[in-house]
Design a protein around this motif. Structure first.
Motif, PDB file in Angstrom:
ATOM      1  N   MET A 199       0.337 -11.412  -4.701  1.00  0.00           N
ATOM      2  CA  MET A 199      -0.423 -10.304  -4.176  1.00  0.00           C
ATOM      3  C   MET A 199       0.233  -9.003  -4.630  1.00  0.00           C
ATOM      4  N   ASP A 200      -0.432  -8.326  -5.522  1.00  0.00           N
ATOM      5  CA  ASP A 200       0.113  -7.095  -6.078  1.00  0.00           C
ATOM      6  C   ASP A 200      -0.842  -5.938  -5.835  1.00  0.00           C
ATOM      7  N   LEU A 201      -0.270  -4.774  -5.676  1.00  0.00           N
ATOM      8  CA  LEU A 201      -1.035  -3.550  -5.521  1.00  0.00           C
ATOM      9  C   LEU A 201      -0.520  -2.557  -6.550  1.00  0.00           C
ATOM     10  N   ILE A 202      -1.400  -2.170  -7.470  1.00  0.00           N
ATOM     11  CA  ILE A 202      -1.041  -1.220  -8.525  1.00  0.00           C
ATOM     12  C   ILE A 202      -2.064  -0.104  -8.489  1.00  0.00           C
ATOM     13  N   LYS A 203      -1.567   1.123  -8.471  1.00  0.00           N
ATOM     14  CA  LYS A 203      -2.478   2.266  -8.433  1.00  0.00           C
ATOM     15  C   LYS A 203      -1.844   3.440  -9.174  1.00  0.00           C
ATOM     16  N   VAL A 204      -2.616   4.032 -10.067  1.00  0.00           N
ATOM     17  CA  VAL A 204      -2.212   5.244 -10.769  1.00  0.00           C
ATOM     18  C   VAL A 204      -3.295   6.268 -10.479  1.00  0.00           C
ATOM     19  N   SER A 205      -2.926   7.356  -9.788  1.00  0.00           N
ATOM     20  CA  SER A 205      -3.948   8.338  -9.408  1.00  0.00           C
ATOM     21  C   SER A 205      -3.310   9.677  -9.075  1.00  0.00           C
ATOM     22  N   GLN A 206      -4.160  10.640  -8.819  1.00  0.00           N
ATOM     23  CA  GLN A 206      -3.703  11.969  -8.426  1.00  0.00           C
ATOM     24  C   GLN A 206      -3.531  12.089  -6.915  1.00  0.00           C
ATOM     25  N   GLU A 207      -3.943  11.081  -6.185  1.00  0.00           N
ATOM     26  CA  GLU A 207      -3.889  11.125  -4.723  1.00  0.00           C
ATOM     27  C   GLU A 207      -2.451  11.071  -4.215  1.00  0.00           C
ATOM     28  N   PRO A 208      -2.174  11.762  -3.108  1.00  0.00           N
ATOM     29  CA  PRO A 208      -0.853  11.639  -2.481  1.00  0.00           C
ATOM     30  C   PRO A 208      -0.592  10.183  -2.075  1.00  0.00           C
ATOM     31  N   ILE A 209       0.663   9.818  -2.001  1.00  0.00           N
ATOM     32  CA  ILE A 209       1.068   8.451  -1.658  1.00  0.00           C
ATOM     33  C   ILE A 209       1.198   8.333  -0.146  1.00  0.00           C
ATOM     34  N   ASP A 210       0.511   7.357   0.433  1.00  0.00           N
ATOM     35  CA  ASP A 210       0.580   7.101   1.872  1.00  0.00           C
ATOM     36  C   ASP A 210       1.619   6.005   2.115  1.00  0.00           C
ATOM     37  N   VAL A 211       2.851   6.416   2.341  1.00  0.00           N
ATOM     38  CA  VAL A 211       3.967   5.490   2.492  1.00  0.00           C
ATOM     39  C   VAL A 211       3.765   4.582   3.701  1.00  0.00           C
ATOM     40  N   ASN A 212       3.273   5.114   4.791  1.00  0.00           N
ATOM     41  CA  ASN A 212       3.078   4.301   5.995  1.00  0.00           C
ATOM     42  C   ASN A 212       2.067   3.185   5.758  1.00  0.00           C
ATOM     43  N   LYS A 213       0.971   3.498   5.104  1.00  0.00           N
ATOM     44  CA  LYS A 213      -0.049   2.490   4.811  1.00  0.00           C
ATOM     45  C   LYS A 213       0.514   1.406   3.897  1.00  0.00           C
ATOM     46  N   LEU A 214       1.290   1.812   2.897  1.00  0.00           N
ATOM     47  CA  LEU A 214       1.882   0.849   1.970  1.00  0.00           C
ATOM     48  C   LEU A 214       2.913  -0.039   2.664  1.00  0.00           C
ATOM     49  N   THR A 215       3.724   0.542   3.523  1.00  0.00           N
ATOM     50  CA  THR A 215       4.717  -0.235   4.261  1.00  0.00           C
ATOM     51  C   THR A 215       4.027  -1.232   5.191  1.00  0.00           C
ATOM     52  N   ASP A 216       2.949  -0.809   5.827  1.00  0.00           N
ATOM     53  CA  ASP A 216       2.180  -1.734   6.670  1.00  0.00           C
ATOM     54  C   ASP A 216       1.651  -2.904   5.846  1.00  0.00           C
ATOM     55  N   TRP A 217       1.126  -2.627   4.655  1.00  0.00           N
ATOM     56  CA  TRP A 217       0.603  -3.680   3.786  1.00  0.00           C
ATOM     57  C   TRP A 217       1.715  -4.661   3.392  1.00  0.00           C
ATOM     58  N   LEU A 218       2.885  -4.125   3.066  1.00  0.00           N
ATOM     59  CA  LEU A 218       4.014  -4.978   2.681  1.00  0.00           C
ATOM     60  C   LEU A 218       4.513  -5.830   3.847  1.00  0.00           C
ATOM     61  N   SER A 219       4.287  -5.380   5.069  1.00  0.00           N
ATOM     62  CA  SER A 219       4.842  -6.023   6.264  1.00  0.00           C
ATOM     63  C   SER A 219       3.960  -7.100   6.874  1.00  0.00           C
ATOM     64  N   GLN A 220       2.841  -7.416   6.278  1.00  0.00           N
ATOM     65  CA  GLN A 220       1.857  -8.280   6.925  1.00  0.00           C
ATOM     66  C   GLN A 220       2.164  -9.774   6.900  1.00  0.00           C
ATOM     67  N   LEU A 221       3.027 -10.226   6.042  1.00  0.00           N
ATOM     68  CA  LEU A 221       3.252 -11.667   5.909  1.00  0.00           C
ATOM     69  C   LEU A 221       4.409 -12.126   6.796  1.00  0.00           C
ATOM     70  N   PRO A 222       4.156 -13.064   7.705  1.00  0.00           N
ATOM     71  CA  PRO A 222       5.193 -13.468   8.661  1.00  0.00           C
ATOM     72  C   PRO A 222       6.377 -14.201   8.022  1.00  0.00           C
ATOM     73  N   GLN A 223       6.209 -14.762   6.829  1.00  0.00           N
ATOM     74  CA  GLN A 223       7.313 -15.477   6.184  1.00  0.00           C
ATOM     75  C   GLN A 223       8.307 -14.529   5.511  1.00  0.00           C
ATOM     76  N   ASP A 224       7.960 -13.252   5.413  1.00  0.00           N
ATOM     77  CA  ASP A 224       8.843 -12.297   4.745  1.00  0.00           C
ATOM     78  C   ASP A 224       9.818 -11.665   5.733  1.00  0.00           C
ATOM     79  N   GLY A 225      11.101 -11.808   5.437  1.00  0.00           N
ATOM     80  CA  GLY A 225      12.126 -11.203   6.263  1.00  0.00           C
ATOM     81  C   GLY A 225      12.696  -9.935   5.660  1.00  0.00           C
ATOM     82  N   ALA A 226      12.226  -9.575   4.450  1.00  0.00           N
ATOM     83  CA  ALA A 226      12.786  -8.406   3.768  1.00  0.00           C
ATOM     84  C   ALA A 226      11.689  -7.576   3.122  1.00  0.00           C
TER      85      ALA A 226
END
Length: 147
Positions: free
Chosen positions: A1-28
């Motif tokens: 599961m990869d997310l790649i984006k190249v754009s002029q939009e500001p980066i929403d760090v909170n949204k990205l961190t939430d996306w990275l945090s969704q899998l229960p098997q991930d401890g890091a």
């Protein structure tokens, strides 16, 4: 599961961190956020150009290389283009995995490869005028630890 984006939009760090945090098997989850800084001459902003389509293919390849080396779950690479002012975010790399060693190493690897291989061109706007930014020797030297 990869997310790649190249754009002029500001980066929403909170949204990205939430996306990275969704899998229960991930401890890091390891993230890196780069921002435009002002050094030596007074930098006002950067203007980044890229080759649409080619840039995204390079980013896909960088993630594939990281996945060959480490056990990763989610990977995000977000890179801004266009005008980016001092202190604004320019790049975000995030990696989730079961163990921290994989996430830390993959995040550093992705940034080192991205700085050398991704086709971005930077023009720095300073109080003394505009200049194209050359590749740094330190970025090229960082590759030595991976190859």
């Amino acid at each position: 599961m990869d997310l790649i984006k190249v754009s002029q939009e500001p980066i929403d760090v909170n949204k990205l961190t939430d996306w990275l945090s969704q899998l229960p098997q991930d401890g890091a989850i390891v993230t890196f956020m780069g921002k435009v800084r002002s050094i030596e001459k007074y930098t006002i902003s950067l203007f980044l150009e890229h080759y649409a389509g080619m840039t995204e293919k390079v980013l896909v390849n960088i993630i594939a290389q990281a996945r060959e080396r480490w056990q990763l779950s989610r990977v995000a690479i977000i890179h801004r283009v266009g005008k980016i002012n001092v202190n604004e975010q320019i790049v975000f790399v995030g990696v989730s995995s079961a163990h921290r060693a994989d996430s830390f190493a993959a995040t550093e690897f992705i940034m080192d490869i991205l700085k050398n291989e991704a086709p971005f061109w930077k023009k720095e706007r300073t109080t003394d005028g505009d200049i194209w930014v050359d590749a740094k020797k330190s970025d090229a030297d960082a590759l030595k630890k991976w190859y």
